[in-house]
Design a protein around this motif. Structure first.
Motif, mmCIF file in Angstrom:
data_model
loop_
_atom_site.group_PDB
_atom_site.id
_atom_site.type_symbol
_atom_site.label_atom_id
_atom_site.label_comp_id
_atom_site.label_asym_id
_atom_site.label_seq_id
_atom_site.Cartn_x
_atom_site.Cartn_y
_atom_site.Cartn_z
ATOM 1 N N ILE A 106 6.073 17.749 27.886
ATOM 2 C CA ILE A 106 7.586 17.323 28.238
ATOM 3 C C ILE A 106 8.418 18.211 28.163
ATOM 4 N N ALA A 107 8.396 19.305 27.232
ATOM 5 C CA ALA A 107 9.076 20.588 27.368
ATOM 6 C C ALA A 107 8.956 21.226 28.510
ATOM 7 N N THR A 108 7.741 21.540 28.752
ATOM 8 C CA THR A 108 7.310 22.434 30.001
ATOM 9 C C THR A 108 7.969 21.697 31.270
ATOM 10 N N ALA A 109 7.598 20.276 31.262
ATOM 11 C CA ALA A 109 8.328 19.704 32.618
ATOM 12 C C ALA A 109 9.764 19.712 32.748
ATOM 13 N N ILE A 110 10.436 19.612 31.530
ATOM 14 C CA ILE A 110 11.883 19.663 31.533
ATOM 15 C C ILE A 110 12.348 21.076 32.214
ATOM 16 N N ASN A 111 11.730 22.184 31.590
ATOM 17 C CA ASN A 111 11.993 23.458 32.271
ATOM 18 C C ASN A 111 11.780 23.734 33.465
ATOM 19 N N ASN A 112 10.566 23.032 34.019
ATOM 20 C CA ASN A 112 10.077 23.422 35.388
ATOM 21 C C ASN A 112 10.773 22.527 36.486
ATOM 22 N N GLU A 113 10.873 21.279 36.190
ATOM 23 C CA GLU A 113 11.641 20.274 37.051
ATOM 24 C C GLU A 113 13.081 19.907 36.935
ATOM 25 N N ALA A 114 13.499 19.932 35.855
ATOM 26 C CA ALA A 114 15.157 19.662 35.435
ATOM 27 C C ALA A 114 15.666 20.883 35.470
ATOM 28 N N ARG A 115 15.045 22.164 35.306
ATOM 29 C CA ARG A 115 15.789 23.484 35.060
ATOM 30 C C ARG A 115 16.680 23.360 33.777
ATOM 31 N N ARG A 116 16.379 22.774 32.664
ATOM 32 C CA ARG A 116 16.995 22.689 31.616
ATOM 33 C C ARG A 116 16.302 23.440 30.415
ATOM 34 N N GLY A 117 16.821 23.718 29.397
ATOM 35 C CA GLY A 117 16.221 24.195 28.238
ATOM 36 C C GLY A 117 15.777 23.329 27.267
ATOM 37 N N CYS A 118 15.052 23.524 26.288
ATOM 38 C CA CYS A 118 14.793 22.634 25.156
ATOM 39 C C CYS A 118 14.603 23.419 23.765
ATOM 40 N N THR A 119 15.065 22.679 23.004
ATOM 41 C CA THR A 119 15.003 23.422 21.659
ATOM 42 C C THR A 119 13.903 22.444 20.653
ATOM 43 N N PHE A 148 14.742 11.092 31.830
ATOM 44 C CA PHE A 148 14.108 10.079 31.529
ATOM 45 C C PHE A 148 12.821 9.823 32.282
ATOM 46 N N ARG A 149 12.962 10.170 33.469
ATOM 47 C CA ARG A 149 11.935 10.101 34.662
ATOM 48 C C ARG A 149 10.931 10.923 34.053
ATOM 49 N N ILE A 150 11.072 12.177 33.504
ATOM 50 C CA ILE A 150 10.283 12.975 33.288
ATOM 51 C C ILE A 150 9.435 12.753 32.170
ATOM 52 N N VAL A 151 10.197 12.111 30.924
ATOM 53 C CA VAL A 151 9.484 11.806 29.622
ATOM 54 C C VAL A 151 8.716 10.438 29.801
ATOM 55 N N LYS A 152 9.132 9.555 30.679
ATOM 56 C CA LYS A 152 8.433 8.228 30.733
ATOM 57 C C LYS A 152 7.107 8.657 31.834
ATOM 58 N N SER A 153 7.316 9.532 32.434
ATOM 59 C CA SER A 153 5.859 9.785 33.362
ATOM 60 C C SER A 153 4.873 10.437 32.412
ATOM 61 N N ILE A 154 5.029 11.007 31.469
ATOM 62 C CA ILE A 154 4.351 11.670 30.548
ATOM 63 C C ILE A 154 3.899 11.121 29.423
ATOM 64 N N ASP A 155 4.739 10.215 28.789
ATOM 65 C CA ASP A 155 4.644 9.337 27.470
ATOM 66 C C ASP A 155 5.540 8.167 27.526
#
Length: 204
Positions: A106-119, A148-155
């Motif tokens: 999920i963190a990798t997908a948010i970085n690559n697709e949404a272009r946002r950082g994660c902690t 939401f779309r990224i998270v739900k597509s993975i888990d």
């Protein structure tokens, strides 16, 4: 007349807000509001109220028509309110807290697709007594659907909380508009905010 004032004030505020979101202006007192807002935390709409309130109120001493002054103030407040609403719509931020077994994907997908950082934070589920990883994500409100779309597509069973935040400052978000007070040295004299400390100066 009053309905015309309400409709006109709302449309005027929406137009000014759209102009500012595209780096434009209407050439009126909103230029002063934009200059002040750039250097301070005062919103454009509030500064427009200050400027237009003085102008419209002073017109009473020329025409002595209190009804026209009241109508003008109503238009000013409506236009300023709608201007702030349109401008802040694109600047509102939300905070996500995501708990999932697939937190790395999920963190990798948010970085690559949404272009946002994660902690990533470590925690423990007290019901299961198992260690869990929590993701903290800051993004614009208009980007929340993408998260939401990224998270739900993975888990599909991921635990997600979403909260509105008053402001997010830093890289990728707004800048802090704050004037730093000058610091005082050992002799009681004021130094610039970015002055080099005396201890860092090499003695020759």
């Amino acid at each position: 007349t009053f309905m015309n004032i309400i409709i006109g004030g709302v449309l005027c505020g929406v137009g000014i807000g759209l102009a500012f979101t595209h780096n434009g202006s209407t050439g009126g007192t909103d230029i002063v509001a934009a200059m002040v807002s750039k250097r301070s935390n005062v919103s454009i709409g509030r500064m427009m109220i200050y400027c237009d309130f003085l102008i419209i109120s002073s017109s009473f001493f020329l025409f002595y028509q209190i009804d026209k002054v009241v109508y003008g103030l109503v238009v000013t407040f409506l236009a300023s309110f709608m201007t702030d609403q349109v401008i802040n719509t694109n600047r509102q931020a939300v905070q996500f807290t995501i708990i999932s077994r697939y937190w790395e994907e999920i963190a990798t997908a948010i970085n690559n697709e949404a272009r946002r950082g994660c902690t990533v934070l470590s925690g423990m589920g007290w019901y299961t007594k198992h260690e869990v990883k929590m993701l903290i994500v800051m993004c614009r409100k208009i980007e929340s659907v993408t998260i939401f779309r990224i998270v739900k597509s993975i888990d599909k069973d991921a635990f997600i909380t979403q909260a509105n935040v008053n402001g997010v400052y830093g890289q990728g978000f707004d800048m802090v508009k704050l004037k730093m007070k000058p610091s005082k040295n050992h002799d009681g004299l004021q130094e610039p905010a970015h002055a080099v400390p005396h201890d860092a100066i090499k003695q020759e």
